[in-house]
Design a protein around this motif. Sequence first.
Motif, mmCIF file in Angstrom:
data_model
loop_
_atom_site.group_PDB
_atom_site.id
_atom_site.type_symbol
_atom_site.label_atom_id
_atom_site.label_comp_id
_atom_site.label_asym_id
_atom_site.label_seq_id
_atom_site.Cartn_x
_atom_site.Cartn_y
_atom_site.Cartn_z
ATOM 1 N N THR A 73 -13.041 0.985 -15.785
ATOM 2 C CA THR A 73 -13.927 1.583 -14.803
ATOM 3 C C THR A 73 -13.880 0.648 -13.615
ATOM 4 N N THR A 74 -13.503 1.182 -12.456
ATOM 5 C CA THR A 74 -13.371 0.348 -11.260
ATOM 6 C C THR A 74 -14.364 0.805 -10.199
ATOM 7 N N TYR A 75 -14.839 -0.177 -9.428
ATOM 8 C CA TYR A 75 -15.804 0.083 -8.369
ATOM 9 C C TYR A 75 -15.451 -0.755 -7.143
ATOM 10 N N THR A 76 -15.751 -0.213 -5.978
ATOM 11 C CA THR A 76 -15.791 -1.042 -4.777
ATOM 12 C C THR A 76 -17.137 -1.772 -4.824
ATOM 13 N N PRO A 77 -17.324 -2.817 -4.053
ATOM 14 C CA PRO A 77 -18.619 -3.501 -4.055
ATOM 15 C C PRO A 77 -19.793 -2.564 -3.721
ATOM 16 N N ARG A 80 -8.586 6.252 -7.371
ATOM 17 C CA ARG A 80 -8.868 5.591 -8.651
ATOM 18 C C ARG A 80 -7.582 5.145 -9.346
ATOM 19 N N VAL A 81 -6.554 5.973 -9.333
ATOM 20 C CA VAL A 81 -5.304 5.608 -9.997
ATOM 21 C C VAL A 81 -4.695 4.360 -9.369
ATOM 22 N N ARG A 82 -4.779 4.223 -8.053
ATOM 23 C CA ARG A 82 -4.246 3.036 -7.369
ATOM 24 C C ARG A 82 -5.097 1.801 -7.690
ATOM 25 N N GLN A 83 -6.384 1.997 -7.860
ATOM 26 C CA GLN A 83 -7.262 0.888 -8.257
ATOM 27 C C GLN A 83 -6.860 0.374 -9.634
ATOM 28 N N HIS A 84 -6.644 1.287 -10.563
ATOM 29 C CA HIS A 84 -6.252 0.891 -11.914
ATOM 30 C C HIS A 84 -4.881 0.219 -11.913
ATOM 31 N N GLN A 85 -3.963 0.752 -11.123
ATOM 32 C CA GLN A 85 -2.634 0.143 -11.031
ATOM 33 C C GLN A 85 -2.719 -1.288 -10.502
ATOM 34 N N VAL A 87 -14.779 -4.917 -10.283
ATOM 35 C CA VAL A 87 -15.322 -4.636 -8.961
ATOM 36 C C VAL A 87 -14.541 -5.480 -7.954
ATOM 37 N N SER A 88 -13.941 -4.802 -6.967
ATOM 38 C CA SER A 88 -13.137 -5.523 -5.984
ATOM 39 C C SER A 88 -13.152 -4.809 -4.635
ATOM 40 N N GLY A 89 -13.241 -5.583 -3.586
ATOM 41 C CA GLY A 89 -13.107 -5.048 -2.238
ATOM 42 C C GLY A 89 -11.717 -4.492 -1.982
ATOM 43 N N GLU A 90 -10.742 -4.923 -2.776
ATOM 44 C CA GLU A 90 -9.371 -4.422 -2.646
ATOM 45 C C GLU A 90 -9.278 -2.930 -2.958
ATOM 46 N N PHE A 91 -10.289 -2.386 -3.611
ATOM 47 C CA PHE A 91 -10.270 -0.975 -3.990
ATOM 48 C C PHE A 91 -10.705 -0.042 -2.860
ATOM 49 N N GLU A 92 -11.234 -0.607 -1.776
ATOM 50 C CA GLU A 92 -11.710 0.208 -0.655
ATOM 51 C C GLU A 92 -10.607 1.135 -0.158
ATOM 52 N N GLY A 93 -10.914 2.427 -0.074
ATOM 53 C CA GLY A 93 -9.978 3.406 0.457
ATOM 54 C C GLY A 93 -8.844 3.801 -0.471
ATOM 55 N N LYS A 94 -8.846 3.293 -1.706
ATOM 56 C CA LYS A 94 -7.779 3.617 -2.656
ATOM 57 C C LYS A 94 -8.275 4.611 -3.688
ATOM 58 N N GLU A 145 -8.895 -11.914 -12.764
ATOM 59 C CA GLU A 145 -9.554 -12.714 -11.724
ATOM 60 C C GLU A 145 -8.556 -13.575 -10.949
ATOM 61 N N ALA A 146 -7.504 -14.033 -11.611
ATOM 62 C CA ALA A 146 -6.490 -14.856 -10.948
ATOM 63 C C ALA A 146 -5.585 -14.020 -10.043
ATOM 64 N N GLY A 147 -5.401 -12.748 -10.383
ATOM 65 C CA GLY A 147 -4.452 -11.932 -9.654
ATOM 66 C C GLY A 147 -5.040 -10.964 -8.641
ATOM 67 N N LEU A 148 -6.376 -10.856 -8.623
ATOM 68 C CA LEU A 148 -7.024 -9.880 -7.753
ATOM 69 C C LEU A 148 -8.377 -10.434 -7.328
ATOM 70 N N PRO A 149 -8.682 -10.424 -6.031
ATOM 71 C CA PRO A 149 -10.010 -10.896 -5.610
ATOM 72 C C PRO A 149 -11.085 -9.945 -6.145
ATOM 73 N N CYS A 150 -11.958 -10.455 -6.992
ATOM 74 C CA CYS A 150 -12.955 -9.624 -7.661
ATOM 75 C C CYS A 150 -14.356 -10.181 -7.461
ATOM 76 N N GLU A 151 -15.309 -9.279 -7.345
ATOM 77 C CA GLU A 151 -16.708 -9.659 -7.308
ATOM 78 C C GLU A 151 -17.290 -9.730 -8.720
ATOM 79 N N PHE A 152 -16.711 -8.915 -9.634
ATOM 80 C CA PHE A 152 -17.208 -8.874 -11.013
ATOM 81 C C PHE A 152 -16.098 -8.364 -11.915
#
Length: 83
Positions: free
Chosen positions: A69-73, A44-49, A35-42, A12-19
């Motif tokens: 398990t990662t999700y966009t909003p 899955r491997v880039r989301q995990h990284q 869950v993070s808006g930062e994952f939009e357009g990335k 939560e401190a290092g990545l803007p997260c909704e959940f």
Amino acid sequence: MFPASEIKRMIEAGLPCEFVAIEGDDGVHFTGIVVSGEFEGKMRVRQHQAVYSTLGKLMGNEIHALQLTTYTPAQWEEFQKTL
């Protein structure tokens, strides 16, 4: 042993997260949902990284494994409808 609550705090401190939810009973193996808006357009491997980068050198050391398990909003909203 490393507490799941500290992993959650670091993400939560290092990545803007909704959940963020992290679980793990043995202190070295964890599972989580992020869950993070930062994952939009990335991919899955880039989301995990992106999540792993918030944990730095702890990954592979104090934190032996983190199954994510990662999700966009929008994806999270759709997933919630299935519950």
